[in-house]
Motif scaffolding. Structure first.
Motif, mmCIF file in Angstrom:
data_model
loop_
_atom_site.group_PDB
_atom_site.id
_atom_site.type_symbol
_atom_site.label_atom_id
_atom_site.label_comp_id
_atom_site.label_asym_id
_atom_site.label_seq_id
_atom_site.Cartn_x
_atom_site.Cartn_y
_atom_site.Cartn_z
ATOM 1 N N TYR A 26 -61.532 -12.460 22.820
ATOM 2 C CA TYR A 26 -62.430 -11.319 22.934
ATOM 3 C C TYR A 26 -63.283 -11.463 24.201
ATOM 4 C CZ TYR A 26 -61.210 -10.991 18.001
ATOM 5 O OH TYR A 26 -60.510 -10.904 16.829
ATOM 6 N N VAL A 27 -63.797 -10.336 24.680
ATOM 7 C CA VAL A 27 -64.698 -10.324 25.833
ATOM 8 C C VAL A 27 -65.924 -9.495 25.473
ATOM 9 C CG1 VAL A 27 -62.881 -10.609 27.560
ATOM 10 C CG2 VAL A 27 -63.551 -8.312 26.848
ATOM 11 N N LEU A 28 -67.014 -9.768 26.161
ATOM 12 C CA LEU A 28 -68.246 -9.008 25.979
ATOM 13 C C LEU A 28 -68.539 -8.282 27.282
ATOM 14 C CD1 LEU A 28 -70.520 -8.534 23.850
ATOM 15 C CD2 LEU A 28 -71.842 -10.260 25.089
ATOM 16 N N ALA A 29 -68.683 -6.961 27.193
ATOM 17 C CA ALA A 29 -68.947 -6.148 28.385
ATOM 18 C C ALA A 29 -70.306 -5.484 28.263
ATOM 19 C CB ALA A 29 -67.861 -5.087 28.562
ATOM 20 N N GLU A 30 -70.975 -5.336 29.392
ATOM 21 C CA GLU A 30 -72.271 -4.653 29.450
ATOM 22 C C GLU A 30 -72.045 -3.249 30.004
ATOM 23 O OE1 GLU A 30 -76.658 -5.163 31.612
ATOM 24 O OE2 GLU A 30 -74.898 -6.232 32.362
ATOM 25 N N VAL A 31 -72.491 -2.252 29.283
ATOM 26 C CA VAL A 31 -72.386 -0.859 29.729
ATOM 27 C C VAL A 31 -73.797 -0.365 29.995
ATOM 28 C CG1 VAL A 31 -71.561 1.456 29.199
ATOM 29 C CG2 VAL A 31 -70.338 -0.536 28.315
ATOM 30 N N LYS A 32 -74.042 0.075 31.197
ATOM 31 C CA LYS A 32 -75.400 0.513 31.543
ATOM 32 C C LYS A 32 -75.515 2.025 31.450
ATOM 33 C CE LYS A 32 -76.909 -3.419 34.283
ATOM 34 N NZ LYS A 32 -77.485 -3.873 35.563
ATOM 35 N N GLU A 33 -75.853 2.661 32.598
ATOM 36 C CA GLU A 33 -76.113 4.097 32.562
ATOM 37 C C GLU A 33 -74.919 4.869 32.018
ATOM 38 O OE1 GLU A 33 -77.031 3.098 36.675
ATOM 39 O OE2 GLU A 33 -77.199 1.707 35.021
ATOM 40 N N CYS A 34 -75.216 6.019 31.430
ATOM 41 C CA CYS A 34 -74.161 6.892 30.914
ATOM 42 C C CYS A 34 -73.215 7.244 32.056
ATOM 43 C CB CYS A 34 -74.781 8.152 30.323
ATOM 44 S SG CYS A 34 -73.602 9.238 29.530
ATOM 45 N N GLY A 35 -71.953 6.986 31.877
ATOM 46 C CA GLY A 35 -70.992 7.223 32.944
ATOM 47 C C GLY A 35 -70.779 6.018 33.821
ATOM 48 N N GLY A 36 -71.520 4.933 33.527
ATOM 49 C CA GLY A 36 -71.402 3.740 34.353
ATOM 50 C C GLY A 36 -70.208 2.893 33.979
ATOM 51 N N GLU A 37 -69.922 1.904 34.821
ATOM 52 C CA GLU A 37 -68.790 1.031 34.564
ATOM 53 C C GLU A 37 -69.173 -0.074 33.584
ATOM 54 O OE1 GLU A 37 -67.330 -0.502 38.189
ATOM 55 O OE2 GLU A 37 -66.774 1.434 39.015
ATOM 56 N N GLU A 38 -68.145 -0.705 33.039
ATOM 57 C CA GLU A 38 -68.346 -1.848 32.173
ATOM 58 C C GLU A 38 -68.286 -3.119 33.011
ATOM 59 O OE1 GLU A 38 -65.377 -1.697 29.159
ATOM 60 O OE2 GLU A 38 -65.623 0.460 28.881
ATOM 61 N N VAL A 40 -67.813 -6.960 32.638
ATOM 62 C CA VAL A 40 -67.398 -8.024 31.730
ATOM 63 C C VAL A 40 -68.178 -9.293 32.071
ATOM 64 C CG1 VAL A 40 -65.485 -9.458 30.958
ATOM 65 C CG2 VAL A 40 -65.118 -7.032 31.401
ATOM 66 N N LEU A 41 -68.850 -9.865 31.093
ATOM 67 C CA LEU A 41 -69.673 -11.047 31.311
ATOM 68 C C LEU A 41 -68.822 -12.306 31.316
ATOM 69 C CD1 LEU A 41 -72.752 -10.260 29.024
ATOM 70 C CD2 LEU A 41 -72.276 -9.512 31.341
ATOM 71 N N GLU A 42 -69.201 -13.230 32.176
ATOM 72 C CA GLU A 42 -68.544 -14.532 32.182
ATOM 73 C C GLU A 42 -69.002 -15.345 30.978
ATOM 74 O OE1 GLU A 42 -66.264 -15.424 34.277
ATOM 75 O OE2 GLU A 42 -66.392 -13.718 35.651
ATOM 76 N N ALA A 43 -68.240 -16.386 30.653
ATOM 77 C CA ALA A 43 -68.539 -17.182 29.459
ATOM 78 C C ALA A 43 -69.933 -17.795 29.525
ATOM 79 C CB ALA A 43 -67.484 -18.276 29.291
ATOM 80 N N GLY A 44 -70.393 -18.160 30.725
ATOM 81 C CA GLY A 44 -71.689 -18.816 30.864
ATOM 82 C C GLY A 44 -72.849 -17.874 31.121
#
Length: 263
Positions: A26-38, A40-44
């Motif tokens: 699995y991966v964890l992604a940060e989504v910011k402003e509406c319409g913004g890109e994802e 993907v966070l690094e493990a650290g």
């Protein structure tokens, strides 16, 4: 989530809480402003620190349609990631989100060129010009400092500024040559490894003056604000080095213009 929790630990805890198959990736992604890109966070990486950088309104409970959330995703069978982009928003929707505190107010200049909404030659030059007219002669491009010669003295090099930038992370304050000196100095103390600051530019761009400011700041940091004989010696050698560089350039031009002799 604790402030020092890494992405890897957050994914592990979330997968266990949701009863997901621990054998899958699995991966964890940060989504910011509406319409913004994802992103993907690094493990650290530290998701909680990313969260604290969001606008205050975005840190409160809000609909997912407004953006600013974390997305837990399963990797595809081939290891790739399937991105789920939010629909683009109109200018009117952007204005409404900004008014509600979900988007930062529009900026007319950016201290770091990497944060420009549109990155091209025109936007870069316009940003530098705008900052120059505000007497902001320094601008970052990531960890690189861009300096524009103001051809006049600015009162931003006194001991108060040395103290202001002391032991601060690069980018926390307005761009300044003292910030570069400070980061190099404390990196040297922390890592016990020699540091190097490269100063480059055209003739007359202010390389010598920038060198003097760097030496002054480094000496102040190491001598608690008092000028030392070492600083005076190094600064005194500056004009001599400039003459030597000028002579080297003159001889190089002479060698290029002189045709090779026989043999």
């Amino acid at each position: 989530v604790q402030k020092d929790a890494t992405t890897a630990s957050v994914i592990s805890d979330a997968a266990a809480a949701l009863g997901l198959d621990p054998g899958r990736l699995y991966v964890l992604a940060e989504v910011k402003e509406c319409g913004g890109e994802e992103w993907v966070l690094e493990a650290g990486d530290l998701p909680a620190q990313r969260f604290l950088l969001w606008p205050r309104k975005a840190q409160e409970t809000h609909p997912r349609s407004l953006g600013f959330y974390f997305l837990l995703q399963e990797r595809n069978h081939d290891g790739t990631i399937h991105y789920v982009h939010l629909p683009p928003v109109s200018k009117e929707q952007e204005a409404q989100l900004a008014a509600r505190g979900f988007l930062p107010p529009p900026q007319d200049d950016f201290a770091d060129l990497c944060n420009l909404p549109a990155l091209n030659e025109g936007s870069i030059l316009n940003n530098l010009r705008t900052r120059f007219h505000k007497k902001k002669i320094y601008t970052y491009a990531g960890s690189i400092l861009i300096a524009i010669n103001p051809f006049k003295f600015l009162p931003i090099y006194n001991p108060k500024y040395v103290k202001m930038y002391e032991n601060h992370q690069l980018g926390k304050l307005e761009p300044h040559i003292f910030a570069i000196a400070d980061v190099a100095y404390y990196a040297m103390l922390r890592k016990r490894v020699n540091q190097c600051i490269v100063i480059s530019g055209e003739s007359g761009s202010g390389k010598t003056q920038s060198t003097n400011f760097l030496i002054h700041c480094l000496t102040a940091l190491s001598q608690k604000g008092y000028a030392s004989g070492v600083e005076r010696t190094i600064l005194g050698a500056g004009p001599v080095l400039e003459v030597l560089r000028g002579e080297r350039r003159r001889w190089a031009r002479h060698a290029e213009a002189t045709p090779p002799g026989p043999g």
